[in-house]
Design an enzyme around this catalytic site. Structure first.
Site, PDB file in Angstrom:
ATOM      1  N   SER A 173       0.794  -1.229   0.000  1.00 54.50           N
ATOM      2  CA  SER A 173       0.000   0.000   0.000  1.00 54.50           C
ATOM      3  C   SER A 173       0.827   1.280   0.000  1.00 54.50           C
ATOM      4  CB  SER A 173      -0.916  -0.018   1.227  1.00 54.50           C
ATOM      5  OG  SER A 173      -0.157  -0.255   2.412  1.00 54.50           O
ATOM      6  N   GLU A 174       2.136   1.173  -0.099  1.00 57.09           N
ATOM      7  CA  GLU A 174       3.003   2.329   0.120  1.00 57.09           C
ATOM      8  C   GLU A 174       2.714   3.509  -0.810  1.00 57.09           C
ATOM      9  OE1 GLU A 174       5.148  -1.132   1.948  1.00 57.09           O
ATOM     10  OE2 GLU A 174       3.940  -0.781   0.153  1.00 57.09           O
TER      11      GLU A 174
END
Length: 264
Positions: free
Chosen positions: A136-137
């Site tokens: 999800s960065e």
């Protein structure tokens, strides 16, 4: 007194269970969790009584990755402070990845960001089918830099090029399809039963040979087959044939008994 952030239990068979114990924040990482995990993995890796390590999370999540409050604070660090902080996470992941003991991730729930990194560093991963995964960065303007060597090794470049860039959530079945986990189960009870079966299987095998077999993978994977590589593999099997374990294993086989290291 607050509960410890990492719970470690070692049973009579040498099976160590490491539980990230921050259920109120979905077992998210901060510098204290990272340091405690690194110390736990180093200690268990050096402990001759430990045969297998199982890693899981308390509550409904495996790990949500980085604690957002920690990441917000890191945004104000100097470049040198940020590098030192990132090296802490990188070091912990390397400790787990190269741990000489067999490691199993029991993914009991959501695994995001660094949580996916933990899963990727384990030798075997079993997940509840409904567990959600995400790299999800990029949603936060970040990249999965420190976990990337391990995640790409697990899922391959092609899947990484999708999930690193989309930050999509995917379930345990997709995680299995792309190679992040080996098996899924409908419930945590059934996932735990799969882990128990794997533990039983591994406790029948020679512990020093397992450690050397794991090191062999790192020595050979992705390497060109050269004279030096062939010489190294020949040396490894020659030394292993002469080992105490190998002599015991062959003797036990011929005598139709279990070897001394076998438990269960």
């Amino acid at each position: 007194m607050t509960d410890p952030i990492i719970l470690t239990d070692i049973d009579e068979n040498g099976v160590a269970t490491v539980t990230i114990n921050r259920p109120d924040v979905h077992n998210a990482f901060n510098e204290h969790v990272i340091s405690a995990l690194d110390n736990a993995f180093k200690s268990l890796g050096d402990n001759e009584a430990v045969r297998v390590i199982v890693i899981t999370g308390a509550g409904k999540s495996f790990s949500a990755g980085a604690d957002l409050n920690w990441m917000k604070a890191a945004a104000e660090f100097s470049r040198e402070e940020n590098i030192a902080d990132a090296n802490g996470l990188s070091g912990m992941l390397a400790t787990l990845n190269f741990c000489p003991k067999p490691t199993i991730a029991l993914v009991n729930g959501a695994a995001f960001g660094g949580g996916v990194g933990l899963v990727s560093c384990c030798d075997i991963a079993i997940a509840v089918g409904g567990a959600k995964f995400s790299l999800s960065e990029v949603k936060l303007g970040l990249t999965p830099a420190t976990i990337s060597p391990y995640v790409i090794a697990a899922i391959g470049e092609r899947a990484a090029r999708r999930y690193f860039l989309t930050a999509e959530r995917f379930d345990g079945l997709e995680a299995k399809r792309i190679g992040l986990v080996h098996e899924t189960a409908p419930s945590i009870e059934e996932a735990s039963a799969l882990v128990d079966g794997l533990v039983t299987t591994m406790l029948a095998n020679a512990p020093e040979a397992q450690a050397e077999a794991k090191d062999l993978i790192f020595a050979v994977s992705g390497k060109e087959i050269t004279d030096d590589l062939r010489a190294d593999t020949a040396r490894r099997i020659a030394e292993r044939r002469a080992s105490v374990e190998a002599k015991e294993g062959l003797t036990a086989f011929l005598e139709k008994r279990r070897p001394k290291w076998s438990i269960g």
